[in-house]
Design a protein around this motif. Structure first.
Motif, PDB file in Angstrom:
ATOM      1  N   ARG A  58       0.707  -1.339   0.032  1.00 28.33           N
ATOM      2  CA  ARG A  58      -0.047  -0.142  -0.031  1.00 28.33           C
ATOM      3  C   ARG A  58       0.878   1.935  -0.386  1.00 28.33           C
ATOM      4  N   ASP A 107       0.054  -7.622   2.288  1.00 30.87           N
ATOM      5  CA  ASP A 107       0.494  -5.944   1.649  1.00 30.87           C
ATOM      6  C   ASP A 107       1.277  -6.482   1.329  1.00 30.87           C
ATOM      7  N   GLN A 148       2.534   1.354  -3.777  1.00 29.78           N
ATOM      8  CA  GLN A 148       0.681   2.198  -4.171  1.00 29.78           C
ATOM      9  C   GLN A 148       0.955   4.164  -3.386  1.00 29.78           C
ATOM     10  N   TYR A 170      -1.283  -1.350  -7.863  1.00 30.95           N
ATOM     11  CA  TYR A 170      -2.603  -1.448  -6.881  1.00 30.95           C
ATOM     12  C   TYR A 170      -1.847  -2.595  -6.507  1.00 30.95           C
ATOM     13  N   SER A 198      -6.680  -2.200  -2.850  1.00 29.63           N
ATOM     14  CA  SER A 198      -6.657  -1.007  -3.649  1.00 29.63           C
ATOM     15  C   SER A 198      -7.989  -0.699  -3.902  1.00 29.63           C
TER      16      SER A 198
END
Ligand SMILES: Cc1ncc(COP(=O)(O)O)c(C=O)c1O
Length: 493
Positions: free
Chosen positions: A428, A458, A431, A442, A446
């Protein structure tokens, strides 16, 4: 072992496909037990009076799909999987439901808001998942077909058509499914829908009152999770590994509805093994459950032959198949479809009539002509080459930039997953960092996908590569390499 096959030289089905289908059928019926050797391809070819190549191609496909395995030079042997008990699934015939077939429901369908694939603030180089190439739309042919239809058949514009969809399109879809996915359906099992999302919704509403709990892959497709999460029923998010859904973790209670993407698990990209496919069908029989097979991007397979769909193995009993033309032609068409076991046809057609009373005529008629006149097959052949080259470029660039990058799910479809090695920032975070560099990649939670346990997964980044050119892909990975400098492989001198 003698194999009794009956080939039809006049059939439009290629001989090697006939050999494949019939041997597969014999294995699934349990007539060929685990460990039995197939006759040598030369012997079978002579007996059937076909070329050895024909038999070899069928054998290769049987091996690729996991029905048989080569033992050195000793020949091909029927796999111990599928276990014999799994072969006892009764095939064909009608299934008796527990109660009345359900009514349509009035559950509201939540909608996608502000997806990064929409909106004007899209990143410059966007790997948003599952977008077909804008330059790949067959505009010239489409325009010609639409003009022809409008010149001749405008009466249909002022009339209603069958709520289940235009018969020509349903027949064309049936033919495509039988040929490409080994799903033996006819036009009176196909309901045309507004994209794949509508197909999922239709099946869900059809089965809702039969359903006590919902099972869904985790992680999963956001659109399916939206439907399931809005249902007010218990949900079993079931983990996925490299072989697809963990069938051993499905609930033993009766009356589940399971959503699954066996051909190319969304989003991790895993292909469900034959053992698990059969285990799934067995589970559905034992627990009086139904399965929605979402086969959203199976027209694109780059390595090896396509796998038989779950609905093809099931023989029209427990599996509802959902498909879409959003990936293969264009999402703007909003055309998808569901296939239903025969027993559910009348209720499904009635439900569709209650929901929307059918689909727009012009797009359906154009798509039917597009398929019937052979343009669809040509279009797919061309796009497969384009997307394969893009996939190859992305895999090569990631592996060069991040030594030994682990890539998952690249054999088919329009996206793949980069599984981050230990020591990398969480997906994340990457991203967000990438977005600042103008790149859309992504994490699983997401919006491209949904994860019931976002923390745990993750370390995966999803790349939809189909709408970026090879040069754009190179450029994006170059920027990622600069961004993740300390983790990247040393640059070539
Ligand atoms: C896994 C999956 N299923 C179904 C769909 C449905 O697509 P549509 O409603 O656009 O036809 C999508 C679209 O992205 C998808 O990714």
């Amino acid at each position: 072992m003698e194999l009794t096959l009956a080939l039809d030289a006049k059939s439009t089905k290629p001989l090697q496909a006939q050999v494949f289908d019939q041997v597969r059928e014999i294995i699934l019926d349990g007539q060929l037990k685990a460990g039995t050797a197939l006759p040598p391809s030369r012997v079978l070819a002579e007996r059937l009076r076909v070329s050895r190549n024909t038999v070899m191609m069928a054998y290769e496909r049987l091996a690729a799909e996991g029905y048989v395995r080569a033992r050195g030079t000793a020949g091909l042997y029927v796999e111990p999987i599928p276990p014999d008990s799994l072969l006892l699934i009764q095939r064909g015939g009608l299934y008796q439901t527990n109660g009345p077939i359900p009514d349509a429901s009035s559950e509201p369908l939540l909608c996608f808001a502000g997806s990064p694939g929409g909106g004007s603030d899209r990143p410059e180089l966007d790997f948003w998942v599952g977008r077909s190439d804008p330059a790949g739309f067959p505009l010239r042919v489409w325009r010609r077909i639409v003009n022809r239809l409008l010149a001749k058949e405008t009466a249909y514009l002022t009339d209603y058509c069958d709520p289940a969809g235009l018969p020509e399109l349903r027949a064309a879809i049936g033919t495509h499914l039988r040929r490409a996915r080994a799903v033996a359906v006819t036009e009176d099992q196909v309901i045309v829908t507004t994209g794949g999302q509508d197909a999922l919704n239709l099946v869900f509403n059809l089965l809702k009152s039969h359903t006590r709990q919902l099972c869904i892959e985790n992680p999963c497709y956001l659109g399916a999770s939206l439907i399931f999460r809005s249902a007010g029923l218990t949900i079993h998010p079931t983990p996925v590994d490299g072989e697809g859904l963990r069938t051993d973790l499905l609930p033993a209670e009766r009356g589940s509805l399971l959503y699954v993407t066996p051909s190319h698990q969304f989003p991790t990209g895993a292909t469900m093994t034959l053992t698990r496919r059969l285990a799934l069908l067995q589970w559905a029989e034992e627990t009086d459950s139904y399965i929605v097979e979402d086969d959203y991007d199976s027209d694109f397979r780059y390595d090896g032959p396509p796998l038989t769909a779950l609905a093809g193995l099931d023989g029209g009993r427990r599996v509802f198949y959902a498909g879409t033309f959003s990936k293969s032609v264009g999402a703007g068409l909003r055309i998808g479809f569901a296939t239903v076991p025969r027993l559910f046809w009348d209720e499904a057609r009635m439900l569709k009539a209650r929901m929307s009373n059918g689909q727009a005529w012009l797009e359906q008629a154009a798509l039917a002509a597009f398929i019937d006149e052979g343009h669809f097959d040509r279009h797919l052949r061309r796009l497969r080459q384009v997307y394969k080259a893009r996939r190859d470029r992305l895999v090569a660039a990631l592996r060069a930039a991040f030594e030994g990058a682990t890539i998952l799910g690249g054999e088919s479809g329009l996206h793949l997953v980069w599984k981050l090695p230990p020591g990398f920032p969480p997906a994340r975070q990457i991203q967000v960092m990438a977005r600042e560099q103008g790149i859309g990649i992504y994490a699983l939670s997401s919006g491209a996908a949904f994860d019931f346990d976002a923390e745990a997964n993750d370390d995966m980044l999803v790349f939809g590569y189909s709408s970026l050119t090879e040069a754009q892909i190179e450029d994006a990975v170059r920027r990622l390499r600069l961004m993740l400098g300390e983790h990247a492989a040393p640059a070539n001198p």
